[in-house]
Scaffold this active site. Structure first.
Site, PDB file in Angstrom:
ATOM      1  N   GLY A 207      12.335  20.931  -0.434  1.00 46.44           N
ATOM      2  CA  GLY A 207      12.455  22.320  -0.304  1.00 46.44           C
ATOM      3  C   GLY A 207      11.500  22.968  -1.287  1.00 46.44           C
ATOM      4  N   ASP A 208      10.468  22.305  -1.585  1.00 39.84           N
ATOM      5  CA  ASP A 208       9.606  23.367  -2.647  1.00 39.84           C
ATOM      6  C   ASP A 208       8.183  22.591  -2.454  1.00 39.84           C
ATOM      7  OD1 ASP A 208       8.390  25.123  -4.648  1.00 39.84           O
ATOM      8  OD2 ASP A 208      10.538  24.888  -5.679  1.00 39.84           O
TER       9      ASP A 208
END
Length: 466
Positions: free
Chosen positions: A250-251
């Site tokens: 997610g990053d």
């Protein structure tokens, strides 16, 4: 026939030797690690009462096993074997000369109780927790001041069960900064390989103030909407090799860091000599490779090659801000393949996010000698969004042999940058329009080595046989 040397001959051979030495050194460093290192002593976690049912908390078993193995650190080291099972545990610390080995169907599970992740001091180069003032939760697997540590196995799994932490983050009910899955501090001779890492509460693998770190053949997974689940974050670390990894989080998949504003400037420990190769992955919100935004101790000598990013927001990004200070220089990124990526190259000069109000807004970062070479992409929205800082141009940005199938009518948006380009489609923005060759190749990091070597192979061979 006898031939006399010219100064150009000598310089070309020196360049050839310099490049060859760097290539050999980096190759040997990345390939010299051995995940199967023999340890004269070995125990299983089951010998210390651990139960692999996914329910029983085994923190004490891990702590006791490692305490026992500490007596062998000066006798060739030891191996802690984790067999098939689901081994629930809170945070535990490693020791030097240790191999933590996970069997094929072994899963180490992070506890979902925050009390099982102790609170420790903030990093001195950050001055506070990254998310909240004060301390931070210690990582699930932790080590400090260690030498010769191997975390490996037969493709076993370490699962942080981070969803509860993500909920606390979204609900704003955290008391301290979330923990990493693995953090090693002030350590050297680290190998992490042949494992899967899932669902980290925060950044997944975080070597900080370390040297001689290798991460090979790992898979790192977290939901694409999970907050701040970076894959691998070398932080104020040197001689780092990352290769043959698949990351979907997610990053940022890889984020290179070196401290935050005045704390990073004061601590002054850079990240340098970092090799990244054969990386594949996706990130819906962030970048395949990011530098920053915490880069106040400096980042330099980063070589990344053979990268594939798909279904992602950004491929390569440099993040910084007034107040960061520090530098990002001598970055070489090549052989990049992109598919369905919003932005191929992005510089953000006004990232913001400061630890407190005491940072110096006049501490401007130096961003220079960044080279991108041999990049292709299909279904790319923007070729480049390159935002420098007023009064602080990012300089000697070089683009070579880049071909992108871009869907936007305005493929480039550039401000406060300076550099050069050749063989770029769609054509680069005006500040990068000057040609690299022949006048400016020496301004472009690493490109002059490639030019000199390709144009002087026969010349160098003749000189060596002379």
């Amino acid at each position: 026939m006898k031939r006399s040397f010219t100064l150009l001959d000598v310089l070309l051979v020196l360049a050839l030797f310099t490049h060859a030495a760097w290539a050999v050194r980096s190759s040997l460093y990345c390939e010299s690690t051995n995940s199967g290192k023999l340890r004269p002593h070995s125990v299983s976690i089951t010998e210390f009462g651990a139960v692999g049912d996914g329910i029983t908390l085994n923190t004490k078993a891990f702590q006791n096993a490692i305490f026992y193995l500490n007596s062998f650190t000066d006798k060739g080291g030891a191996k802690l074997f984790v067999p098939t099972g689901r081994w629930l545990t809170g945070s535990f610390a490693l020791i030097s000369h240790l191999t933590l080995w996970l069997d094929k169907d072994a899963v180490i599970l992070g506890s979902t109780r925050s009390d099982d992740w102790p609170v420790v001091d903030p990093l001195p180069s950050y001055g506070r927790g990254r998310e909240l003032p004060g301390g931070r939760h210690r990582s699930l697997i932790y080590g400090c001041n260690l030498t010769d540590v191997v975390i490996t196995g037969d493709n076993g799994t370490i699962d942080g069960q981070g969803s509860i932490w993500w909920d606390w983050f979204h609900n704003k009910t955290l008391d301290y900064t979330r923990p990493h899955l693995i953090e090693l501090m002030n350590s050297t001779g680290i190998l992490i390989s042949n494992l899967s890492f899932l669902n980290s509460p925060f950044w997944t693998i975080h070597p900080v103030y370390c040297s001689h770190v290798t991460v090979q053949n790992v898979t790192i997974l977290a939901p694409l909407d999970s907050p701040n689940t970076d894959g691998i974050d070398p932080d104020s670390s040197s001689d780092v090799c990352i290769e043959d990894c698949y990351i979907s989080t997610g990053d940022d998949l890889i984020a290179i860091k070196s401290g935050w504003d005045e704390y990073g400037i004061s601590y002054a420990r850079p990240s340098t000599n970092i090799i990244i190769r054969r990386l594949v992955g996706q990130t819906r919100t962030s970048a395949g490779i990011a530098i920053g935004s915490e880069m106040s101790g400096g980042v330099s000598e980063v070589h990344a090659e053979n990268l594939q990013f798909f279904n992602s927001n950004t491929a390569i990004r440099i993040k910084t801000s007034p107040g960061r200070g520090g530098y990002v220089r001598n970055i070489y990124i090549s052989n990049v393949t992109l598919t369905d990526v919003n932005v191929a190259i992005k510089f953000t000069g006004q990232y913001g996010e400061h630890p407190n109000e005491f940072y110096d807004p006049n501490a401007l970062p130096v961003i220079e000698r960044i080279t991108f070479k041999d990049v292709t992409g299909e279904r790319i929205k923007f070729a480049g969004l390159l935002e420098g800082i007023e009064r602080d141009n990012f300089r000697n940005i070089c683009l070579s042999n880049i071909t992108l199938n871009v869907t936007s009518k305005f493929p480039w948006n550039c401000s406060y940058i300076q550099g050069y380009s050749d063989l770029v489609f769609p054509a680069a923005c005006h500040p990068l329009k000057k040609s690299i060759y022949p006048e400016h190749y020496q301004d472009c990091y690493h490109l002059h080595n490639h030019l000199q070597i390709s144009s002087s192979q026969k010349r160098g061979s003749w000189l060596l046989s002379w």
